[in-house]
Design an enzyme around this catalytic site. Structure first.
Site, short mmCIF file in Angstrom:
data_model
loop_
_atom_site.label_atom_id
_atom_site.label_comp_id
_atom_site.label_asym_id
_atom_site.label_seq_id
_atom_site.Cartn_x
_atom_site.Cartn_y
_atom_site.Cartn_z
N GLN A 19 -0.04 -7.32 4.41
CA GLN A 19 -1.13 -6.47 3.90
C GLN A 19 -1.30 -5.20 4.73
O GLN A 19 -2.41 -4.78 5.02
CB GLN A 19 -2.47 -7.23 3.82
CG GLN A 19 -2.42 -8.71 3.60
CD GLN A 19 -1.52 -9.15 2.45
OE1 GLN A 19 -1.17 -8.35 1.58
NE2 GLN A 19 -1.14 -10.39 2.43
N HIS A 20 -0.20 -4.58 5.11
CA HIS A 20 -0.25 -3.30 5.81
C HIS A 20 0.34 -2.25 4.85
O HIS A 20 1.47 -1.82 5.01
CB HIS A 20 0.55 -3.35 7.12
CG HIS A 20 0.14 -4.47 8.02
ND1 HIS A 20 0.98 -5.01 8.97
CD2 HIS A 20 -1.04 -5.15 8.13
CE1 HIS A 20 0.34 -5.99 9.62
NE2 HIS A 20 -0.88 -6.09 9.12
N ILE A 21 -0.47 -1.88 3.87
CA ILE A 21 0.03 -1.08 2.75
C ILE A 21 0.22 0.37 3.20
O ILE A 21 -0.74 1.06 3.55
CB ILE A 21 -0.98 -1.13 1.58
CG1 ILE A 21 -1.31 -2.58 1.23
CG2 ILE A 21 -0.44 -0.36 0.38
CD1 ILE A 21 -2.65 -2.75 0.51
N HIS A 44 4.73 -4.95 5.93
CA HIS A 44 5.49 -5.67 6.96
C HIS A 44 5.78 -7.08 6.49
O HIS A 44 4.90 -7.93 6.52
CB HIS A 44 4.71 -5.72 8.28
CG HIS A 44 4.57 -4.39 8.93
ND1 HIS A 44 3.35 -3.84 9.21
CD2 HIS A 44 5.51 -3.49 9.32
CE1 HIS A 44 3.55 -2.64 9.77
NE2 HIS A 44 4.84 -2.41 9.84
#
Lengths: 178, 547
Positions: free
Chosen positions: B467-469, B313
């Site tokens: 950091q929303h892999i 994101h």
């Protein structure tokens, strides 16, 4: 500035100061710089270098009373990082003394004249305000909850990781002093 | 020589997702072994490391990587672990340690909105998920009850049963934002794994305002809570076990995994069923690393999709001063957002987004600004208070569409253990960029309603990462285009499952952890159905029967 004038300024605010130490610090100042930091004059200064650092710190951070233990920690860390630090501090203090430079104008003056002292105020303010000495890989933390950025807002905020208060206490309107 | 390790279920990765799958399976009677590349950490040491850190604005600083299981670090300088192939940087952050990356998170435990799983059918973009929102709902509920989720009902994500907890008490700052933005925007409490009362032996929040990098009081659910719950259920955790190869047999079933200890001694762990739960970057890396003669492109990769469709994101933001004192920094860090733009017909044209208000104390940023500006003397304290009292930040959380060219590959560079580093290939597409442009009007309106001055938009073309892999091991019904099926089972290997944000085929607009946990619980049920487990557990030997 006549020493009796300094005595009077300091005495009006704090009568419990060792006069010899006060005179040591006072000897570093002119009437102009003394007027910026009347309270700081009452602070003990164990020797001239540390005294000059205390005086310059008080001018830069705009506070009359500084934590002596933290002052020593910051001073030692800055000297360790830069052996010329005491000389630079004396030079900058002298410059402010002689030219009556308003703290608000200081950075502009130093930058405008490409002074080698230009990085110094930021280093000192950064150390007091953030509790951090140095930058990048060489940065060191010397204070956290006693750093000025925490102290200045302590009536409203706690430094991150310190509990604000009981559950929900943050819903109330902040009770900030103006 | 220690005894060879073996278990019914071998889980690779001791993060929140893998640990909660492990816990569920262990409770159903299976023997479970969790292999974690990184070390065990202690909360108190993390708190101390933060307080002693000279870079408090960098939340990775209290989590230095171990030499044998490095993770990306960018400040004070890039440690070169996650290689960047471009064209746009993808500076992902994650933590390789027992407990994983949710040691530091904002505990945002969002559900999708129903249309998120049907964007291809509805809007002609992205892909559909191989399941409906309604199918996910009970798994979300189970996840929310495990994590202890507090939330409001008006976020666009319907539910059959109430939240475990009431929303967390609203900070004064967020109340003022909510009041002043109404009725133009509805500002609602975020859905968070943060206690609004004592829950499951953990206390209510006391407003330490350090959710990131660390909750000092255990009021926020972390991966370490999940690991401890798995251990309480009987799972065994092996820390510092750097899995570098997954071994298959002649039929393509997984037979074992191989790990290095920090001294680089090699160990082989056998099992019946394997769960890969090592996050959206390390997991595809491991699948690619495990290439063999039979699977030259890596395991689970007959589709060629392993590592591809990398999503996150990106965010742009606006910072400004309100015309009243609101004092961010009292209470938890991320309490409120605007959820009305997460779905709509516009999704055929541009990305949807959430608008998120930070409640992170502004003191550090403001102090840095003042030092940079050279503000000295009495003006320093005066300005610090004025700015810290009034500074507000709002950011968008933008959906990214799956793009096969955005991917994780193996770098030619190796880490200290001789294992290839991951390499990110990333770009931000027009669909996302258009939404960033559209959201500027929202930013401006929000600033106007707050009497904003000193407006500072994030630099044009600059996106912060969240950091929303997601996406790198996408689920789907078609083995030709996806890595796992709707239950997380790899299409290519009958006994290899993936539990990770990486299985999400689209990223939607919310933090991905809760969805990954819900999917992992569903996977665990698929591996060992509760009903079947109940009957197995009733038998004399308690031996797990694996589906």
């Amino acid at each position: 500035m006549a020493s009796e004038d300094l005595d009077r300024v300091a005495a009006s605010r704090n009568t419990l100061v060792d006069p010899s130490r006060r005179r040591l610090l006072a000897g570093l100042l002119t009437a102009y710089t003394a007027s910026l930091i009347p309270w700081a004059l009452a602070q003990p200064a164990p020797h001239a270098d540390r005294g000059a650092f205390t005086a310059l710190s008080a001018i830069l951070v705009g506070r009359q009373v500084l934590d002596t233990a933290l002052a020593n920690r910051i001073y030692d860390a800055l000297v360790a990082a830069n052996p010329h630090f005491p000389t630079d501090v004396q030079a900058l203090l002298t410059l402010i003394n002689e030219r009556h430079i308003d703290p608000q104008q200081l950075q502009g003056v130093l930058d405008g004249e490409h002074s080698p002292l230009a990085p110094l105020p930021r280093q000192i303010l950064g150390a007091w305000a953030l509790g951090v000495v140095g930058s990048g890989k060489d940065a060191r933390c010397v204070a956290y909850e006693t750093a000025l950025d925490a102290v200045i807002v302590a009536d409203v905020l706690k430094p991150p990781t310190f509990a604000y208060g009981v559950y929900g206490s943050w819903s109330a309107k902040p009770n900030a002093e103006e | 020589m220690p005894a060879p390790l073996s278990a019914d279920i071998v889980v690779i990765g001791a993060g929140i997702v893998g640990a909660l799958a492990a816990r569920r399976l262990a409770r159903q009677g299976a023997s479970v072994l969790i292999l974690e590349a990184g070390p065990r950490l202690e909360r108190a040491r993390i708190v101390a490391a933060f307080r002693n850190s000279p870079i408090k604005g960098n939340w990775m600083a209290p989590y230095p990587p171990s030499p044998w299981a490095p993770h990306p670090i960018y400040v004070p300088e890039d440690n070169g672990y996650l290689k960047q192939a471009g064209p746009y940087p993808y500076p992902a952050e994650y933590i390789r340690a027992v407990g994983g990356t949710t040691w530091h998170w904002a505990a945002q435990a969002w559900r999708l909105v129903p249309n998120d799983v049907r964007i291809k059918s509805l809007y002609g973009v992205g892909v559909d998920w191989p399941m409906t929102y309604e199918e996910l709902d009970p798994w979300y509920q189970e996840a929310e009850e495990l994590l202890g989720v507090a939330g409001a009902d008006d976020t666009g994500s319907p539910r059959q049963h109430p939240f475990p907890m009431e929303p967390v008490a609203e900070p004064w700052a967020m109340r003022r934002v909510r009041e002043r933005l109404a009725p133009t925007y509805a500002v609602v409490a975020n859905t968070v794994a943060r206690n609004s009362r004592g829950y499951d032996g953990r206390p209510a929040c006391v407003g330490n305002n350090s959710c990131q990098p660390i909750c000092p009081v255990n009021a926020q659910y972390l991966g370490i809570n999940a690991v401890e719950a798995a251990e309480a259920a009987g799972a065994k955790v092996v820390p510092n076990a750097v899995v570098f190869r997954i071994e298959h047999d002649a039929k393509g079933r997984i037979a074992a995994v191989h790990y290095y200890a920090p001294d680089k001694s090699e160990h082989r762990v056998t099992g019946t069923t394997f769960i890969l739960a090592a996050n959206g970057i390390e997991s595809p890396k491991l699948l690619l690393l495990s290439a063999s003669d039979k699977y030259p492109n890596g395991l689970a990769n007959s589709s060629g999709a392993v590592g591809r469709h990398l999503m996150d994101h990106p965010s742009t933001s606006l910072t400004f001063y309100a015309d009243e004192e609101i004092w961010l920094g009292r209470g938890p860090q991320s309490p409120s957002s605007i959820n009305t733009l997460r779905d709509g017909a516009f999704r055929s044209q541009h990305a949807p987004y959430r608008l998120d208000f930070t409640n992170i104390s502004q003191v550090l940023n403001v102090t840095n600004d003042l030092i940079k500006e050279g503000v000295y003397g009495t003006e320093f304290a005066k300005q610090l208070r004025w700015r810290a009292a009034r500074q507000i930040n709002v950011k968008n959380v933008l959906e990214v569409l799956p793009n096969p060219d955005n991917r994780i590959t193996l770098s030619s560079e190796k880490d200290a253990m001789g294992i290839p580093k991951p390499e990110a290939h990333y770009s931000i597409g027009d669909y996302t960029r258009r939404a960033a442009e559209v959201s500027k009007a929202d930013f401006a309106k929000i600033a106007e309603l707050m009497g904003g001055t000193g407006l500072r938009y994030s630099a044009e073309g600059n996106f912060a990462n969240n950091q929303h892999i997601t996406g790198t091991m996408s689920m789907g019904n078609d083995p030709a285009s996806s890595v796992v099926d709707a239950f997380g089972r790899t299409h290519d290997h009958e006994n290899l499952f993936v539990c990770s944000t990486g299985v999400m085929p689209t990223a939607a607009t919310m933090n991905s952890t809760l969805t990954a946990v819900a999917l992992a619980l569903r996977t665990a049920e698929h591996i060992l159905p509760a009903k079947k487990a109940a009957s197995v557990n009733a038998s004399s030997d308690h031996k797990a029967s694996l589906a």
